[in-house]
Design a protein around this motif. Structure first.
Motif, PDB file in Angstrom:
ATOM      1  N   LEU A 141       4.978  -9.887   7.079  1.00 25.83           N
ATOM      2  CA  LEU A 141       5.876  -8.962   6.390  1.00 25.83           C
ATOM      3  C   LEU A 141       6.129  -9.437   4.963  1.00 25.83           C
ATOM      4  O   LEU A 141       6.132  -8.642   4.025  1.00 25.83           O
ATOM      5  N   SER A 142       6.337 -10.739   4.800  1.00 25.12           N
ATOM      6  CA  SER A 142       6.553 -11.283   3.456  1.00 25.12           C
ATOM      7  C   SER A 142       5.329 -11.058   2.582  1.00 25.12           C
ATOM      8  O   SER A 142       5.449 -10.719   1.399  1.00 25.12           O
ATOM      9  N   ARG A 143       4.155 -11.229   3.155  1.00 26.67           N
ATOM     10  CA  ARG A 143       2.924 -11.001   2.406  1.00 26.67           C
ATOM     11  C   ARG A 143       2.809  -9.532   2.004  1.00 26.67           C
ATOM     12  O   ARG A 143       2.376  -9.212   0.899  1.00 26.67           O
ATOM     13  N   ALA A 144       3.215  -8.645   2.910  1.00 26.14           N
ATOM     14  CA  ALA A 144       3.154  -7.219   2.603  1.00 26.14           C
ATOM     15  C   ALA A 144       4.094  -6.861   1.462  1.00 26.14           C
ATOM     16  O   ALA A 144       3.780  -6.034   0.612  1.00 26.14           O
ATOM     17  N   VAL A 145       5.256  -7.493   1.434  1.00 27.35           N
ATOM     18  CA  VAL A 145       6.219  -7.229   0.366  1.00 27.35           C
ATOM     19  C   VAL A 145       5.622  -7.568  -0.994  1.00 27.35           C
ATOM     20  O   VAL A 145       5.822  -6.855  -1.989  1.00 27.35           O
ATOM     21  N   SER A 146       4.863  -8.670  -1.045  1.00 28.83           N
ATOM     22  CA  SER A 146       4.315  -9.112  -2.327  1.00 28.83           C
ATOM     23  C   SER A 146       3.047  -8.367  -2.730  1.00 28.83           C
ATOM     24  O   SER A 146       2.549  -8.548  -3.832  1.00 28.83           O
ATOM     25  N   SER A 147       2.540  -7.520  -1.834  1.00 28.85           N
ATOM     26  CA  SER A 147       1.296  -6.794  -2.129  1.00 28.85           C
ATOM     27  C   SER A 147       1.578  -5.593  -3.011  1.00 28.85           C
ATOM     28  O   SER A 147       2.579  -4.903  -2.862  1.00 28.85           O
ATOM     29  N   ALA A 148       0.664  -5.315  -3.904  1.00 28.85           N
ATOM     30  CA  ALA A 148       0.819  -4.141  -4.770  1.00 28.85           C
ATOM     31  C   ALA A 148       0.436  -2.862  -4.060  1.00 28.85           C
ATOM     32  O   ALA A 148       0.788  -1.777  -4.491  1.00 28.85           O
ATOM     33  N   VAL A 149      -0.325  -2.974  -2.962  1.00 29.31           N
ATOM     34  CA  VAL A 149      -0.757  -1.797  -2.216  1.00 29.31           C
ATOM     35  C   VAL A 149      -0.234  -1.937  -0.799  1.00 29.31           C
ATOM     36  O   VAL A 149      -0.766  -2.693  -0.012  1.00 29.31           O
ATOM     37  N   LEU A 150       0.823  -1.214  -0.490  1.00 29.82           N
ATOM     38  CA  LEU A 150       1.456  -1.327   0.815  1.00 29.82           C
ATOM     39  C   LEU A 150       1.606   0.036   1.448  1.00 29.82           C
ATOM     40  O   LEU A 150       2.280   0.906   0.922  1.00 29.82           O
ATOM     41  N   MET A 151       0.929   0.250   2.562  1.00 31.00           N
ATOM     42  CA  MET A 151       1.072   1.452   3.361  1.00 31.00           C
ATOM     43  C   MET A 151       1.016   2.718   2.519  1.00 31.00           C
ATOM     44  O   MET A 151       2.005   3.418   2.341  1.00 31.00           O
ATOM     45  N   PRO A 152      -0.140   3.064   1.985  1.00 30.34           N
ATOM     46  CA  PRO A 152      -0.255   4.214   1.090  1.00 30.34           C
ATOM     47  C   PRO A 152       0.161   5.528   1.726  1.00 30.34           C
ATOM     48  O   PRO A 152       0.538   6.456   1.025  1.00 30.34           O
ATOM     49  N   ALA A 153       0.109   5.628   3.042  1.00 34.45           N
ATOM     50  CA  ALA A 153       0.488   6.883   3.690  1.00 34.45           C
ATOM     51  C   ALA A 153       1.943   7.224   3.434  1.00 34.45           C
ATOM     52  O   ALA A 153       2.359   8.370   3.554  1.00 34.45           O
ATOM     53  N   TYR A 154       2.757   6.226   3.070  1.00 40.08           N
ATOM     54  CA  TYR A 154       4.179   6.456   2.870  1.00 40.08           C
ATOM     55  C   TYR A 154       4.568   6.481   1.390  1.00 40.08           C
ATOM     56  O   TYR A 154       5.740   6.470   1.052  1.00 40.08           O
ATOM     57  N   THR A 155       3.601   6.474   0.504  1.00 42.83           N
ATOM     58  CA  THR A 155       3.897   6.424  -0.917  1.00 42.83           C
ATOM     59  C   THR A 155       4.770   7.602  -1.336  1.00 42.83           C
ATOM     60  O   THR A 155       4.529   8.741  -0.977  1.00 42.83           O
ATOM     61  N   SER A 156       5.803   7.326  -2.118  1.00 47.86           N
ATOM     62  CA  SER A 156       6.700   8.376  -2.580  1.00 47.86           C
ATOM     63  C   SER A 156       6.980   8.181  -4.063  1.00 47.86           C
ATOM     64  O   SER A 156       7.179   7.067  -4.532  1.00 47.86           O
ATOM     65  N   SER A 157       7.003   9.267  -4.801  1.00 49.58           N
ATOM     66  CA  SER A 157       7.245   9.177  -6.240  1.00 49.58           C
ATOM     67  C   SER A 157       8.673   8.770  -6.541  1.00 49.58           C
ATOM     68  O   SER A 157       8.999   8.381  -7.654  1.00 49.58           O
ATOM     69  N   GLN A 172      23.168  -4.258   3.140  1.00 58.80           N
ATOM     70  CA  GLN A 172      21.992  -5.034   2.757  1.00 58.80           C
ATOM     71  C   GLN A 172      21.630  -6.033   3.852  1.00 58.80           C
ATOM     72  O   GLN A 172      20.446  -6.236   4.164  1.00 58.80           O
ATOM     73  N   GLU A 173      22.641  -6.659   4.455  1.00 55.48           N
ATOM     74  CA  GLU A 173      22.398  -7.592   5.553  1.00 55.48           C
ATOM     75  C   GLU A 173      21.730  -6.889   6.730  1.00 55.48           C
ATOM     76  O   GLU A 173      20.768  -7.393   7.328  1.00 55.48           O
ATOM     77  N   ILE A 174      22.255  -5.713   7.064  1.00 55.81           N
ATOM     78  CA  ILE A 174      21.722  -4.971   8.202  1.00 55.81           C
ATOM     79  C   ILE A 174      20.311  -4.469   7.909  1.00 55.81           C
ATOM     80  O   ILE A 174      19.437  -4.493   8.782  1.00 55.81           O
ATOM     81  N   LEU A 175      20.073  -4.041   6.670  1.00 53.17           N
ATOM     82  CA  LEU A 175      18.734  -3.603   6.281  1.00 53.17           C
ATOM     83  C   LEU A 175      17.736  -4.740   6.459  1.00 53.17           C
ATOM     84  O   LEU A 175      16.617  -4.529   6.938  1.00 53.17           O
ATOM     85  N   GLN A 216      10.901   4.469   8.136  1.00 52.78           N
ATOM     86  CA  GLN A 216      10.765   4.923   6.763  1.00 52.78           C
ATOM     87  C   GLN A 216      11.653   4.113   5.828  1.00 52.78           C
ATOM     88  O   GLN A 216      11.256   3.776   4.711  1.00 52.78           O
ATOM     89  N   VAL A 217      12.863   3.785   6.287  1.00 48.29           N
ATOM     90  CA  VAL A 217      13.771   2.977   5.473  1.00 48.29           C
ATOM     91  C   VAL A 217      13.169   1.605   5.206  1.00 48.29           C
ATOM     92  O   VAL A 217      13.164   1.117   4.072  1.00 48.29           O
ATOM     93  N   VAL A 218      12.648   0.963   6.255  1.00 48.34           N
ATOM     94  CA  VAL A 218      12.087  -0.375   6.104  1.00 48.34           C
ATOM     95  C   VAL A 218      10.881  -0.351   5.171  1.00 48.34           C
ATOM     96  O   VAL A 218      10.728  -1.219   4.303  1.00 48.34           O
ATOM     97  N   VAL A 219      10.007   0.646   5.345  1.00 51.95           N
ATOM     98  CA  VAL A 219       8.844   0.748   4.476  1.00 51.95           C
ATOM     99  C   VAL A 219       9.262   0.907   3.019  1.00 51.95           C
ATOM    100  O   VAL A 219       8.740   0.243   2.120  1.00 51.95           O
ATOM    101  N   THR A 220      10.228   1.803   2.770  1.00 54.52           N
ATOM    102  CA  THR A 220      10.702   2.030   1.404  1.00 54.52           C
ATOM    103  C   THR A 220      11.342   0.769   0.834  1.00 54.52           C
ATOM    104  O   THR A 220      11.114   0.404  -0.328  1.00 54.52           O
ATOM    105  N   ARG A 224      10.268  -1.469  -2.473  1.00 58.80           N
ATOM    106  CA  ARG A 224      11.220  -1.720  -3.541  1.00 58.80           C
ATOM    107  C   ARG A 224      11.531  -3.204  -3.712  1.00 58.80           C
ATOM    108  O   ARG A 224      12.196  -3.596  -4.672  1.00 58.80           O
ATOM    109  N   GLY A 225      11.111  -4.034  -2.767  1.00 64.39           N
ATOM    110  CA  GLY A 225      11.439  -5.450  -2.846  1.00 64.39           C
ATOM    111  C   GLY A 225      12.875  -5.736  -2.459  1.00 64.39           C
ATOM    112  O   GLY A 225      13.445  -6.755  -2.872  1.00 64.39           O
ATOM    113  N   MET A 226      13.473  -4.863  -1.651  1.00 65.20           N
ATOM    114  CA  MET A 226      14.873  -5.009  -1.266  1.00 65.20           C
ATOM    115  C   MET A 226      15.065  -5.873  -0.028  1.00 65.20           C
ATOM    116  O   MET A 226      16.194  -6.193   0.336  1.00 65.20           O
TER     117      MET A 226
END
Length: 228
Positions: A141-157, A172-175, A216-220, A224-226
């Motif tokens: 998961l940490s590696r995915a966060v640092s990737s520039a290309v993450l789950m393109p199916a969920y990409t949102s403008s 933020q803690e719960i997220l 969807q929340v977790v992916v977003t 965002r690096g949140m």
């Protein structure tokens, strides 16, 4: 997404080994809240069956003839984003977990897990929760966060735009715990608050992100690096 009015979770089994499909099918058919929507023996058949049967959950093997489970997952999630895919495999490999995260699948479970863990993974995925329950998942998961290309199916403008209302410290803690795949009861225990309080915070987080479910929340949040 159940299509016959039964109210049961419709599960599509995808594995190239017939005995494994038969074993999972038997266990799932014994559950009051689940039923088998169909079976597939390879990635190509999985895509076709998913489009034809519209299951709620797909239990997907990785290594199969033709398309791999990861390739099939990418195709399915791009066309049927509401279908939840849980990868069920013998490979406890961070590279595989990383690719599963990118594919749009919501979970990764080892085949040697207890039957109850498998059934709970189905129910968790159906509720929109992430199901990454191996000791290597956090690193992937940490590696995915640092990737520039993450789950393109969920990409949102809108992913780079600020939230209409910032998260509170508790949200933020719960997220963060949601990103680790913890259920509400486990989050409540870890943060020493009631499960009802956790549910209220999760509802507010969904509203602030404008997302329909936890995945969807977790992916977003990952994009965002949140979360870390």
């Amino acid at each position: 997404m159940t299509i016959d009015g039964s109210g049961k979770i419709k599960v599509l089994l995808v594995d190239d080994q017939k005995m494994i499909r038969q074993g999972f099918s038997y266990v799932i058919s014994l559950q009051d809240d689940m039923e088998i929507a169909g079976e597939a023996a390879d990635g190509d058949e999985a895509v076709a069956q998913a489009l034809a049967l519209l299951p709620d959950i797909i239990l997907m093997d990785i290594q199969m003839p033709g398309k791999t489970g990861i390739e099939a997952s990418k195709l399915i999630t791009s066309q049927l984003p509401s279908v939840k895919i849980v990868i069920l495999t013998t490979f406890n490999d961070p590279d595989y977990i990383y690719e599963v995260i990118r594919s749009g699948a919501v979970g990764y479970l080892l085949k040697d897990a207890d039957v109850e863990d498998m059934l709970e993974a189905i129910r968790s995925a159906y509720r929109g929760e992430a199901v990454y329950r191996t000791e290597l998942a956090a690193g992937a998961l940490s590696r995915a966060v640092s990737s520039a290309v993450l789950m393109p199916a969920y990409t949102s403008s809108s992913e780079d735009s600020p939230l209409p209302e910032p998260l509170t410290e508790r949200e933020q803690e719960i997220l963060q715990e949601m990103a680790y795949g913890l259920r509400n009861d486990r989050i409540a225990q870890k943060l020493f608050i009631s499960e009802g309080t956790v549910k209220s915070h999760v509802h507010r987080i969904l509203q602030k992100f404008g997302c329909e479910d936890r995945t969807q929340v977790v992916v977003t949040a990952l994009r965002r690096g949140m979360v870390k």
